[in-house]
Motif scaffolding. Structure first.
Motif, PDB file in Angstrom:
ATOM      1  N   ASP A   5      51.541  47.068  50.995  1.00  0.00           N
ATOM      2  CA  ASP A   5      50.523  46.015  51.066  1.00  0.00           C
ATOM      3  C   ASP A   5      49.113  46.581  51.152  1.00  0.00           C
ATOM      4  O   ASP A   5      48.153  45.917  50.777  1.00  0.00           O
ATOM      5  CB  ASP A   5      50.781  45.107  52.270  1.00  0.00           C
ATOM      6  CG  ASP A   5      52.027  44.251  52.085  1.00  0.00           C
ATOM      7  OD1 ASP A   5      52.382  43.989  50.919  1.00  0.00           O
ATOM      8  OD2 ASP A   5      52.622  43.849  53.098  1.00  0.00           O
ATOM      9  N   LEU A   8      47.031  46.525  47.958  1.00  0.00           N
ATOM     10  CA  LEU A   8      46.686  45.242  47.351  1.00  0.00           C
ATOM     11  C   LEU A   8      45.341  44.760  47.887  1.00  0.00           C
ATOM     12  O   LEU A   8      44.947  45.089  48.995  1.00  0.00           O
ATOM     13  CB  LEU A   8      47.774  44.208  47.665  1.00  0.00           C
ATOM     14  CG  LEU A   8      49.198  44.578  47.241  1.00  0.00           C
ATOM     15  CD1 LEU A   8      50.179  43.506  47.711  1.00  0.00           C
ATOM     16  CD2 LEU A   8      49.294  44.770  45.745  1.00  0.00           C
ATOM     17  N   GLU A  12      46.040  38.951  47.458  1.00  0.00           N
ATOM     18  CA  GLU A  12      46.967  39.324  46.390  1.00  0.00           C
ATOM     19  C   GLU A  12      48.376  39.474  46.972  1.00  0.00           C
ATOM     20  O   GLU A  12      48.550  40.044  48.044  1.00  0.00           O
ATOM     21  CB  GLU A  12      46.517  40.653  45.767  1.00  0.00           C
ATOM     22  CG  GLU A  12      47.306  41.091  44.580  1.00  0.00           C
ATOM     23  CD  GLU A  12      46.736  42.354  43.952  1.00  0.00           C
ATOM     24  OE1 GLU A  12      46.985  42.557  42.769  1.00  0.00           O
ATOM     25  OE2 GLU A  12      46.060  43.133  44.655  1.00  0.00           O
ATOM     26  N   GLN A  13      49.361  38.948  46.265  1.00  0.00           N
ATOM     27  CA  GLN A  13      50.744  39.037  46.713  1.00  0.00           C
ATOM     28  C   GLN A  13      51.616  39.613  45.613  1.00  0.00           C
ATOM     29  O   GLN A  13      51.386  39.352  44.431  1.00  0.00           O
ATOM     30  CB  GLN A  13      51.274  37.661  47.103  1.00  0.00           C
ATOM     31  CG  GLN A  13      50.556  37.043  48.273  1.00  0.00           C
ATOM     32  CD  GLN A  13      51.067  35.639  48.540  1.00  0.00           C
ATOM     33  OE1 GLN A  13      51.721  35.028  47.706  1.00  0.00           O
ATOM     34  NE2 GLN A  13      50.769  35.133  49.725  1.00  0.00           N
ATOM     35  N   THR A  86      51.703  41.362  40.463  1.00  0.00           N
ATOM     36  CA  THR A  86      51.147  40.637  41.604  1.00  0.00           C
ATOM     37  C   THR A  86      50.545  39.336  41.097  1.00  0.00           C
ATOM     38  O   THR A  86      50.591  39.040  39.907  1.00  0.00           O
ATOM     39  CB  THR A  86      50.059  41.461  42.328  1.00  0.00           C
ATOM     40  OG1 THR A  86      48.887  41.507  41.512  1.00  0.00           O
ATOM     41  CG2 THR A  86      50.544  42.862  42.640  1.00  0.00           C
ATOM     42  N   THR A  87      49.961  38.583  41.991  1.00  0.00           N
ATOM     43  CA  THR A  87      49.337  37.319  41.599  1.00  0.00           C
ATOM     44  C   THR A  87      48.043  37.540  40.825  1.00  0.00           C
ATOM     45  O   THR A  87      47.541  36.609  40.203  1.00  0.00           O
ATOM     46  CB  THR A  87      49.041  36.468  42.852  1.00  0.00           C
ATOM     47  OG1 THR A  87      48.302  37.267  43.786  1.00  0.00           O
ATOM     48  CG2 THR A  87      50.327  35.981  43.486  1.00  0.00           C
TER      49      THR A  87
END
Length: 161
Positions: A5, A8, A12-13, A86-87
């Protein structure tokens, strides 16, 4: 293993995190089995010789070099290769001692395609082709479950628009 994580940006996921398809590990595993089998056979052949301890040492050293070079290194390379959606972007990270990567923002992706041969369809992998603002499309080989990855990436691109 989840993608870190800390790499990121805020908000953002991770949507999907994959390593290359397991088919890349078939040859390294076969090499391991052949080296162990052949090494054991040769060790048993020289066991009645007076110089057997030196032969065993040589066989062990040769087997170690072959296993590290042809099995351990490819497995580590496979494990340290990441394909992440990711998103906000698509990330590809490769490398063990030296790393390199590509980040493609979702807003820059113009089309997503996939292709796979009959064998790849049976194994459940394929090539993902991402066209963006760059001159040439980027091709990513040996993506597991490539049709699902294609659908998820297309959905993320459509959500970004």
């Amino acid at each position: 293993m989840a993608y870190p994580d800390g790499l990121l940006v805020d908000g953002e996921q991770v949507v999907m995190h994959k390593h290359p398809h397991w088919k890349l590990l078939i040859v390294p595993v076969l090499v391991l089995l052949v080296v162990v089998g052949l090494g054991s056979f040769l060790a048993s052949l020289v066991s009645i010789q007076p110089w057997a301890p030196w032969a065993w040492l040589g066989l062990g050293a040769l087997a170690l070099v072959l296993v590290v070079w042809l099995t351990v290194v490819p497995v580590i390379r496979w494990r340290t290769t990441h394909f992440v959606i990711t998103t906000r972007r698509v990330l590809i990270r490769e490398g063990v001692l030296t790393r390199h990567g590509i980040d493609i923002p979702m807003s820059r992706i113009s089309s997503v395609q996939f292709r796979h041969t009959l064998l790849e369809r049976l194994l459940g992998c394929g090539t993902l082709i991402i066209e963006s603002a760059s001159e040439e499309p980027l091709e990513f080989d040996d993506v597991p479950d490539v049709e699902r990855v294609h659908s998820m990436l297309y959905a993320e691109v459509a959500d970004e628009s």
